[in-house]
Design an enzyme around this catalytic site. Structure first.
Site, short mmCIF file in Angstrom:
data_model
loop_
_atom_site.label_atom_id
_atom_site.label_comp_id
_atom_site.label_asym_id
_atom_site.label_seq_id
_atom_site.Cartn_x
_atom_site.Cartn_y
_atom_site.Cartn_z
N CYS A 112 0.80 -1.32 -0.16
CA CYS A 112 0.02 0.13 0.05
C CYS A 112 0.84 1.20 0.04
CB CYS A 112 -0.89 0.07 1.08
SG CYS A 112 -2.39 1.12 1.25
N HIS A 113 0.76 2.13 1.06
CA HIS A 113 1.66 3.26 1.12
C HIS A 113 2.91 2.98 1.81
CE1 HIS A 113 -2.18 5.22 0.51
NE2 HIS A 113 -1.65 6.38 0.12
#
Length: 191
Positions: A112-113
């Site tokens: 994800c991030h």
């Protein structure tokens, strides 16, 4: 369940605001395969998870970055979420801890991030990667070759896009931690 990851130790680097399922699902996959997990963070006590934009559960920190050493682990996991990677990417100890896994040729997993920490630690140039769609341009700008697929593996660096990809991501985490060090794992290459 097979115990093929028995004796393998996974450090999970997270701060307040990590996406809960991106920590709990890989943690469970490693533990179900016989491995050990350690939650590493900036401070003692607990860290707060998020479930999307809502607060999730709190998790006990097993070790702080002041005490954690990459040589004590076989691999590193960096969960995503909006806030944890942003906090970690501005912390020099977090960047140094992460970089040490690359120098020691150990697998690193980011979802994800989570790859934002890798960008700030100058670890993505020349690497094939993926991440949440909102950070894919950031990865490109930092020199990564970005692929929009559930999991991208590049010599011990395993990246994934979102919770929807956790099945593929978890399978690769177990596989890569069992393989051990990767001679091709490197910090960065010139583009």
């Amino acid at each position: 369940m097979t115990q093929r990851a028995q004796g393998r130790k996974l450090a999970i680097l997270a701060a307040d605001g990590f996406e809960q399922i991106e920590l709990t699902s890989p943690k469970e996959a490693i533990e179900n395969a016989g491995g050990e997990t350690t939650i590493v963070s900036l401070k003692h006590g607990t860290i707060q998870a998020n479930k999307h934009r809502e607060h999730g559960d709190t998790f006990k920190v097993d070790m702080t970055l002041d005490d954690a050493k990459a040589e004590d682990f076989d691999a590193l996991l960096i969960p995503g979420g909006l806030f944890s990677p942003d906090t970690l990417r501005t912390n020099q100890k977090a960047k140094d801890f992460t970089s040490a896994f690359f120098r020691q040729m150990k697998p690193v997993f980011a979802i994800c991030h989570g790859p934002q920490l890798l960008i700030s630690a100058n670890l993505v140039n020349g690497r094939e990667m993926t991440g949440f769609p909102a950070i894919q341009q950031d990865l490109k700008n930092a020199g990564a070759r970005v692929l929009d697929q559930s999991v991208v593996v590049d010599s011990g660096l395993v990246t994934s896009r979102s919770p929807e990809d956790l099945g593929d991501f978890n399978a690769k985490i177990v596989e890569e931690i069992c393989e051990g060090k990767h001679a091709e794992q490197r910090q960065s290459v010139t583009a």
